[in-house]
Scaffold this motif. Structure first.
Motif, PDB file in Angstrom:
ATOM      1  N   ALA A 132       0.831  -1.204   0.000  1.00  0.00           N
ATOM      2  CA  ALA A 132       0.000   0.000   0.000  1.00  0.00           C
ATOM      3  C   ALA A 132       0.869   1.260   0.000  1.00  0.00           C
ATOM      4  O   ALA A 132       0.579   2.216  -0.724  1.00  0.00           O
ATOM      5  CB  ALA A 132      -0.935  -0.010   1.210  1.00  0.00           C
ATOM      6  N   GLU A 133       1.945   1.250   0.782  1.00  0.00           N
ATOM      7  CA  GLU A 133       2.861   2.394   0.816  1.00  0.00           C
ATOM      8  C   GLU A 133       3.509   2.648  -0.545  1.00  0.00           C
ATOM      9  O   GLU A 133       3.811   3.789  -0.891  1.00  0.00           O
ATOM     10  CB  GLU A 133       3.966   2.164   1.855  1.00  0.00           C
ATOM     11  CG  GLU A 133       3.496   2.215   3.279  1.00  0.00           C
ATOM     12  CD  GLU A 133       4.558   1.731   4.260  1.00  0.00           C
ATOM     13  OE1 GLU A 133       5.714   1.481   3.845  1.00  0.00           O
ATOM     14  OE2 GLU A 133       4.217   1.585   5.449  1.00  0.00           O
ATOM     15  N   GLN A 134       3.701   1.586  -1.321  1.00  0.00           N
ATOM     16  CA  GLN A 134       4.310   1.698  -2.647  1.00  0.00           C
ATOM     17  C   GLN A 134       3.308   2.107  -3.712  1.00  0.00           C
ATOM     18  O   GLN A 134       3.671   2.304  -4.863  1.00  0.00           O
ATOM     19  CB  GLN A 134       4.959   0.360  -3.049  1.00  0.00           C
ATOM     20  CG  GLN A 134       6.023  -0.137  -2.102  1.00  0.00           C
ATOM     21  CD  GLN A 134       7.133   0.873  -1.913  1.00  0.00           C
ATOM     22  OE1 GLN A 134       7.718   1.363  -2.866  1.00  0.00           O
ATOM     23  NE2 GLN A 134       7.403   1.219  -0.663  1.00  0.00           N
ATOM     24  N   GLY A 135       2.028   2.196  -3.350  1.00  0.00           N
ATOM     25  CA  GLY A 135       0.999   2.591  -4.293  1.00  0.00           C
ATOM     26  C   GLY A 135       0.337   1.441  -5.020  1.00  0.00           C
ATOM     27  O   GLY A 135      -0.400   1.663  -5.990  1.00  0.00           O
ATOM     28  N   ALA A 136       0.569   0.216  -4.580  1.00  0.00           N
ATOM     29  CA  ALA A 136      -0.059  -0.941  -5.221  1.00  0.00           C
ATOM     30  C   ALA A 136      -1.566  -0.918  -4.979  1.00  0.00           C
ATOM     31  O   ALA A 136      -2.028  -0.524  -3.909  1.00  0.00           O
ATOM     32  CB  ALA A 136       0.535  -2.239  -4.691  1.00  0.00           C
ATOM     33  N   THR A 137      -2.306  -1.337  -5.972  1.00  0.00           N
ATOM     34  CA  THR A 137      -3.760  -1.439  -5.849  1.00  0.00           C
ATOM     35  C   THR A 137      -4.216  -2.889  -5.740  1.00  0.00           C
ATOM     36  O   THR A 137      -5.395  -3.154  -5.544  1.00  0.00           O
ATOM     37  CB  THR A 137      -4.464  -0.781  -7.052  1.00  0.00           C
ATOM     38  OG1 THR A 137      -4.071  -1.458  -8.253  1.00  0.00           O
ATOM     39  CG2 THR A 137      -4.110   0.691  -7.150  1.00  0.00           C
ATOM     40  N   LEU A 138      -3.276  -3.822  -5.863  1.00  0.00           N
ATOM     41  CA  LEU A 138      -3.592  -5.241  -5.842  1.00  0.00           C
ATOM     42  C   LEU A 138      -2.395  -6.005  -5.287  1.00  0.00           C
ATOM     43  O   LEU A 138      -1.246  -5.635  -5.548  1.00  0.00           O
ATOM     44  CB  LEU A 138      -3.881  -5.721  -7.278  1.00  0.00           C
ATOM     45  CG  LEU A 138      -4.368  -7.143  -7.496  1.00  0.00           C
ATOM     46  CD1 LEU A 138      -5.799  -7.292  -6.980  1.00  0.00           C
ATOM     47  CD2 LEU A 138      -4.310  -7.498  -8.975  1.00  0.00           C
ATOM     48  N   VAL A 139      -2.659  -7.040  -4.515  1.00  0.00           N
ATOM     49  CA  VAL A 139      -1.618  -7.934  -4.018  1.00  0.00           C
ATOM     50  C   VAL A 139      -1.910  -9.316  -4.577  1.00  0.00           C
ATOM     51  O   VAL A 139      -3.028  -9.818  -4.446  1.00  0.00           O
ATOM     52  CB  VAL A 139      -1.581  -7.989  -2.468  1.00  0.00           C
ATOM     53  CG1 VAL A 139      -0.543  -8.992  -1.987  1.00  0.00           C
ATOM     54  CG2 VAL A 139      -1.312  -6.612  -1.888  1.00  0.00           C
ATOM     55  N   LYS A 140      -0.913  -9.931  -5.205  1.00  0.00           N
ATOM     56  CA  LYS A 140      -1.049 -11.288  -5.739  1.00  0.00           C
ATOM     57  C   LYS A 140      -0.241 -12.233  -4.865  1.00  0.00           C
ATOM     58  O   LYS A 140       0.968 -12.088  -4.721  1.00  0.00           O
ATOM     59  CB  LYS A 140      -0.560 -11.364  -7.184  1.00  0.00           C
ATOM     60  CG  LYS A 140      -1.476 -10.678  -8.167  1.00  0.00           C
ATOM     61  CD  LYS A 140      -1.089 -11.024  -9.590  1.00  0.00           C
ATOM     62  CE  LYS A 140      -2.111 -10.472 -10.554  1.00  0.00           C
ATOM     63  NZ  LYS A 140      -1.908 -11.003 -11.904  1.00  0.00           N
ATOM     64  N   MET A 141      -0.921 -13.217  -4.297  1.00  0.00           N
ATOM     65  CA  MET A 141      -0.303 -14.211  -3.429  1.00  0.00           C
ATOM     66  C   MET A 141      -0.536 -15.594  -4.024  1.00  0.00           C
ATOM     67  O   MET A 141      -1.540 -15.828  -4.691  1.00  0.00           O
ATOM     68  CB  MET A 141      -0.939 -14.158  -2.033  1.00  0.00           C
ATOM     69  CG  MET A 141      -0.785 -12.834  -1.312  1.00  0.00           C
ATOM     70  SD  MET A 141       0.897 -12.469  -0.820  1.00  0.00           S
ATOM     71  CE  MET A 141       1.231 -13.804   0.326  1.00  0.00           C
ATOM     72  N   SER A 142       0.384 -16.507  -3.741  1.00  0.00           N
ATOM     73  CA  SER A 142       0.206 -17.883  -4.192  1.00  0.00           C
ATOM     74  C   SER A 142      -0.074 -18.775  -2.993  1.00  0.00           C
ATOM     75  O   SER A 142       0.422 -18.540  -1.895  1.00  0.00           O
ATOM     76  CB  SER A 142       1.448 -18.367  -4.938  1.00  0.00           C
ATOM     77  OG  SER A 142       2.584 -18.303  -4.109  1.00  0.00           O
ATOM     78  N   ALA A 143      -0.888 -19.779  -3.220  1.00  0.00           N
ATOM     79  CA  ALA A 143      -1.197 -20.770  -2.181  1.00  0.00           C
ATOM     80  C   ALA A 143      -1.699 -22.021  -2.880  1.00  0.00           C
ATOM     81  O   ALA A 143      -2.301 -21.955  -3.954  1.00  0.00           O
ATOM     82  CB  ALA A 143      -2.250 -20.245  -1.212  1.00  0.00           C
ATOM     83  N   ASN A 144      -1.457 -23.147  -2.266  1.00  0.00           N
ATOM     84  CA  ASN A 144      -1.916 -24.417  -2.806  1.00  0.00           C
ATOM     85  C   ASN A 144      -2.709 -25.143  -1.725  1.00  0.00           C
ATOM     86  O   ASN A 144      -2.378 -26.230  -1.313  1.00  0.00           O
ATOM     87  CB  ASN A 144      -0.727 -25.259  -3.284  1.00  0.00           C
ATOM     88  CG  ASN A 144      -1.162 -26.479  -4.054  1.00  0.00           C
ATOM     89  OD1 ASN A 144      -2.318 -26.569  -4.477  1.00  0.00           O
ATOM     90  ND2 ASN A 144      -0.264 -27.425  -4.232  1.00  0.00           N
ATOM     91  N   GLY A 145      -3.744 -24.464  -1.245  1.00  0.00           N
ATOM     92  CA  GLY A 145      -4.559 -25.033  -0.183  1.00  0.00           C
ATOM     93  C   GLY A 145      -3.891 -24.863   1.177  1.00  0.00           C
ATOM     94  O   GLY A 145      -2.966 -24.073   1.341  1.00  0.00           O
ATOM     95  N   GLY A 146      -4.374 -25.578   2.135  1.00  0.00           N
ATOM     96  CA  GLY A 146      -3.776 -25.587   3.464  1.00  0.00           C
ATOM     97  C   GLY A 146      -3.940 -24.287   4.227  1.00  0.00           C
ATOM     98  O   GLY A 146      -4.785 -23.449   3.918  1.00  0.00           O
TER      99      GLY A 146
END
Length: 118
Positions: A82-96
């Motif tokens: 947010a401080e960098q001005g991002a409007t979206l965060v993309k995270m990876s997950a494979n369940g769990g």
């Protein structure tokens, strides 16, 4: 920790410690990267644009915690994004547990990444 991360998600690539170290150092020293570390975990990522929008997006490149610090690391990453001005965060997950944490934080599945060794 990168080796443990790759093993825990059954990653399709072998870990090259040299490459991992170079990448993490670049993220730490670069203006568009960040690495947050706990006693038993880390989250690393960078700010980029997608091919379809000029809006900035924070991409997680690795996230692992064996000490229950995953949520704390995620919050730090989101705040940095947010401080960098991002409007979206993309995270990876494979369940769990990781996916459950993300879902509780309001993340939704946007696409599924498919991989194939060649």
């Amino acid at each position: 920790m990168t080796t443990t991360l790759a093993a825990s998600v059954r990653g399709p690539q072998a870990v090259c410690r040299l490459r991992a170290g170079q990448t993490l150092a670049g993220l730490i020293n670069g203006p568009q990267g960040a690495v947050f570390v706990s006693g038993g975990g880390f989250i690393a990522g960078q700010i980029m644009q997608t091919v379809i929008s000029p809006d900035l997006c924070a991409y997680e490149l690795g996230w692992f915690a064996s000490d229950r610090s995953g949520l704390r690391l995620l919050r730090a990453f989101e705040a940095w994004a947010a401080e960098q001005g991002a409007t979206l965060v993309k995270m990876s997950a494979n369940g769990g547990a990781a996916q459950r944490i993300l879902e509780r934080r309001g993340y939704t599945v946007a696409e599924v990444q498919m991989v194939k060794a060649i």
